[in-house]
Design an enzyme around this catalytic site. Structure first.
Site, short mmCIF file in Angstrom:
data_model
loop_
_atom_site.label_atom_id
_atom_site.label_comp_id
_atom_site.label_asym_id
_atom_site.label_seq_id
_atom_site.Cartn_x
_atom_site.Cartn_y
_atom_site.Cartn_z
CG HIS A 20 -1.85 0.80 1.12
ND1 HIS A 20 -2.61 1.89 2.26
CD2 HIS A 20 -2.54 1.49 -0.01
CE1 HIS A 20 -3.19 2.61 1.96
NE2 HIS A 20 -3.20 2.57 0.82
CG ASP A 28 8.97 10.46 -21.80
OD1 ASP A 28 9.96 10.33 -21.27
OD2 ASP A 28 8.39 11.60 -21.95
CE1 TYR A 128 7.89 18.48 -19.58
CE2 TYR A 128 6.90 19.25 -21.43
CZ TYR A 128 7.82 19.32 -20.54
OH TYR A 128 8.40 20.46 -20.86
CG ASN A 130 7.36 11.00 -18.23
OD1 ASN A 130 7.88 10.18 -18.64
ND2 ASN A 130 7.56 12.40 -18.29
#
Length: 139
Positions: A20, A28, A128, A130
């Site tokens: 957890h 990328d 970006y 990601n």
């Protein structure tokens, strides 16, 4: 042989060992990956596998409760951002669990990857593209 969608042994092992709040980055082809962080490199060539393909398979196996994205993602690559958000929304509906979404600067995002249990590199070339997923629980 494993029956579910995820057959990559390293990624399958990673998902099975998550606790957890553990974090996993899917990125990328260009995101710098800290030396001390486990790298699972799936990239074959430019665009293969794609960011969204990898996210879909990851979500088929992993329970998530939070998502961290760079603010620049939604501004610079809105189509990819919106497609990811559609996947996140579908996952929340399918699991009947809320998924929080947080945005930080790209610089802060890169620092935060150091806390990831692993970084999964795709062949994606969209700027970006990601995400950091925070592991949830199935109960």
């Amino acid at each position: 042989m494993k029956k579910s969608a995820l057959i990559n042994s390293e990624l399958s092992y990673l998902v099975s060992t998550l606790g957890h709040t553990d974090e996993v980055t899917i990125c990328d082809a260009g995101l710098p990956i800290p030396e001390e962080t486990l790298r699972i490199d799936l990239a074959l060539t430019l665009g293969v596998p794609s960011f969204l393909q990898t996210v879909k398979v990851y979500l088929s196996e992993a329970q998530i409760e939070g998502v961290l994205l760079a603010e620049e993602f939604k501004r610079v690559s809105p189509a990819a951002h919106d497609a990811l958000m559609d996947l996140i929304d579908a996952e929340a509906k399918a699991t009947h669990k809320p998924i929080s979404v947080t945005y930080v600067s790209h610089e802060e995002f890169k620092v935060r990857t150091q806390d990831s249990k692993a970084v999964v590199r795709t062949g994606e070339c969209t700027p970006y593209a990601n995400v950091i997923f925070q592991s949830g629980v199935v109960f």
